[in-house]
Each structure stands twice: as C-alpha cells, then as structure tokens.
Design a protein around this motif. Structure first.
Motif, PDB file in Angstrom:
ATOM      1  N   ARG A  41     -39.617 -31.764  18.546  1.00 24.08           N
ATOM      2  CA  ARG A  41     -38.379 -32.333  17.984  1.00 24.08           C
ATOM      3  C   ARG A  41     -38.632 -32.887  16.586  1.00 24.08           C
ATOM      4  N   ALA A  42     -39.779 -33.530  16.393  1.00 22.82           N
ATOM      5  CA  ALA A  42     -40.130 -34.061  15.072  1.00 22.82           C
ATOM      6  C   ALA A  42     -40.265 -32.919  14.061  1.00 22.82           C
ATOM      7  N   VAL A  43     -40.893 -31.825  14.470  1.00 21.54           N
ATOM      8  CA  VAL A  43     -41.030 -30.653  13.600  1.00 21.54           C
ATOM      9  C   VAL A  43     -39.648 -30.087  13.297  1.00 21.54           C
ATOM     10  N   TYR A  44     -38.815 -29.967  14.313  1.00 23.93           N
ATOM     11  CA  TYR A  44     -37.461 -29.429  14.143  1.00 23.93           C
ATOM     12  C   TYR A  44     -36.648 -30.279  13.163  1.00 23.93           C
ATOM     13  N   GLU A  45     -36.707 -31.577  13.316  1.00 26.86           N
ATOM     14  CA  GLU A  45     -35.965 -32.466  12.419  1.00 26.86           C
ATOM     15  C   GLU A  45     -36.460 -32.331  10.982  1.00 26.86           C
ATOM     16  N   ARG A  46     -37.768 -32.224  10.810  1.00 28.53           N
ATOM     17  CA  ARG A  46     -38.340 -32.058   9.478  1.00 28.53           C
ATOM     18  C   ARG A  46     -37.892 -30.728   8.872  1.00 28.53           C
ATOM     19  N   LEU A  47     -37.874 -29.685   9.689  1.00 24.49           N
ATOM     20  CA  LEU A  47     -37.420 -28.379   9.210  1.00 24.49           C
ATOM     21  C   LEU A  47     -35.942 -28.404   8.826  1.00 24.49           C
ATOM     22  N   LEU A  48     -35.121 -29.104   9.585  1.00 18.30           N
ATOM     23  CA  LEU A  48     -33.698 -29.199   9.236  1.00 18.30           C
ATOM     24  C   LEU A  48     -33.496 -29.887   7.886  1.00 18.30           C
ATOM     25  N   ILE A  49     -34.267 -30.937   7.644  1.00 25.81           N
ATOM     26  CA  ILE A  49     -34.182 -31.638   6.359  1.00 25.81           C
ATOM     27  C   ILE A  49     -34.615 -30.710   5.228  1.00 25.81           C
ATOM     28  N   GLU A  50     -35.693 -29.967   5.476  1.00 26.31           N
ATOM     29  CA  GLU A  50     -36.182 -29.029   4.471  1.00 26.31           C
ATOM     30  C   GLU A  50     -35.163 -27.913   4.227  1.00 26.31           C
ATOM     31  N   TRP A  51     -34.553 -27.413   5.310  1.00 26.80           N
ATOM     32  CA  TRP A  51     -33.545 -26.355   5.178  1.00 26.80           C
ATOM     33  C   TRP A  51     -32.360 -26.845   4.349  1.00 26.80           C
ATOM     34  N   GLU A  52     -31.910 -28.066   4.627  1.00 29.21           N
ATOM     35  CA  GLU A  52     -30.789 -28.634   3.871  1.00 29.21           C
ATOM     36  C   GLU A  52     -31.131 -28.736   2.386  1.00 29.21           C
ATOM     37  N   ALA A  53     -32.339 -29.169   2.074  1.00 26.53           N
ATOM     38  CA  ALA A  53     -32.762 -29.262   0.672  1.00 26.53           C
ATOM     39  C   ALA A  53     -32.784 -27.884   0.019  1.00 26.53           C
ATOM     40  N   ALA A  54     -33.225 -26.885   0.761  1.00 33.06           N
ATOM     41  CA  ALA A  54     -33.263 -25.523   0.224  1.00 33.06           C
ATOM     42  C   ALA A  54     -31.862 -25.001  -0.037  1.00 33.06           C
ATOM     43  N   VAL A  55     -30.944 -25.273   0.863  1.00 35.50           N
ATOM     44  CA  VAL A  55     -29.552 -24.838   0.667  1.00 35.50           C
ATOM     45  C   VAL A  55     -28.964 -25.535  -0.554  1.00 35.50           C
ATOM     46  N   ARG A  56     -29.218 -26.818  -0.694  1.00 34.87           N
ATOM     47  CA  ARG A  56     -28.715 -27.535  -1.875  1.00 34.87           C
ATOM     48  C   ARG A  56     -29.300 -26.953  -3.147  1.00 34.87           C
ATOM     49  N   ALA A  57     -30.578 -26.640  -3.141  1.00 36.25           N
ATOM     50  CA  ALA A  57     -31.217 -26.059  -4.321  1.00 36.25           C
ATOM     51  C   ALA A  57     -30.581 -24.716  -4.662  1.00 36.25           C
ATOM     52  N   ASP A  58     -30.246 -23.922  -3.658  1.00 37.86           N
ATOM     53  CA  ASP A  58     -29.576 -22.642  -3.888  1.00 37.86           C
ATOM     54  C   ASP A  58     -28.210 -22.844  -4.509  1.00 37.86           C
ATOM     55  N   ILE A  59     -27.485 -23.847  -4.057  1.00 36.51           N
ATOM     56  CA  ILE A  59     -26.155 -24.126  -4.583  1.00 36.51           C
ATOM     57  C   ILE A  59     -26.246 -24.574  -6.037  1.00 36.51           C
ATOM     58  N   VAL A  60     -27.191 -25.452  -6.333  1.00 30.95           N
ATOM     59  CA  VAL A  60     -27.361 -25.933  -7.703  1.00 30.95           C
ATOM     60  C   VAL A  60     -27.774 -24.782  -8.611  1.00 30.95           C
ATOM     61  N   ALA A  61     -28.664 -23.935  -8.148  1.00 30.79           N
ATOM     62  CA  ALA A  61     -29.108 -22.791  -8.949  1.00 30.79           C
ATOM     63  C   ALA A  61     -27.955 -21.827  -9.213  1.00 30.79           C
ATOM     64  N   ALA A  62     -27.053 -21.687  -8.263  1.00 31.11           N
ATOM     65  CA  ALA A  62     -25.925 -20.774  -8.420  1.00 31.11           C
ATOM     66  C   ALA A  62     -24.855 -21.331  -9.346  1.00 31.11           C
ATOM     67  N   ALA A  63     -24.838 -22.647  -9.492  1.00 33.16           N
ATOM     68  CA  ALA A  63     -23.800 -23.283 -10.328  1.00 33.16           C
ATOM     69  C   ALA A  63     -24.112 -23.203 -11.767  1.00 33.16           C
TER      70      ALA A  63
END
Length: 63
Positions: A41-63
């Motif tokens: 669960r700790a690994v999963y939560e860390r991965l979700l946070i990392e995934w969210e950061a990656a999605v945000r980075a993709d959005i910023v790069a696309a803007a």
C-alpha cells in the motif's frame, strides 16, 4: 524513487509509472477485492503521487 514535495527531482513518464502500478496489482491477479499489504500500500500510494506529478508535467509541457 523517493518523493519529496519540496524537491520532486526528475519525473518519469506517466506511462512508465502506470506500468509499475499495473505490475503491483498484477501480482494479485488484478482482483480489486484483494487488499494490498501495508508495504504494498505504501508503494502504491507513492506511485500514485508520482503518477500525478507526471500527468501534471505532461499538461504543463503541452501548454
């Protein structure tokens, strides 16, 4: 990869992080009724946070 909200460091692509998330759940046969251990669960939560950061980075790069 340790995540520090103040210093996130390099961001892996969302697709790569998503594969890690899928691999974690694949170990349980993909059954959503199966519970992860505390460590998983700790690994999963860390991965979700990392995934969210990656999605945000993709959005910023696309803007």
């Amino acid at each position: 990869m340790p995540l520090d909200p103040q210093n996130p460091g390099p961001v892996r692509p969302a697709a790569v992080v998503n594969e890690d998330i899928r691999a974690l759940w694949a170990g349980h046969g993909g059954d959503p009724r199966v519970r992860l251990t505390a460590a998983q669960r700790a690994v999963y939560e860390r991965l979700l946070i990392e995934w969210e950061a990656a999605v945000r980075a993709d959005i910023v790069a696309a803007a």
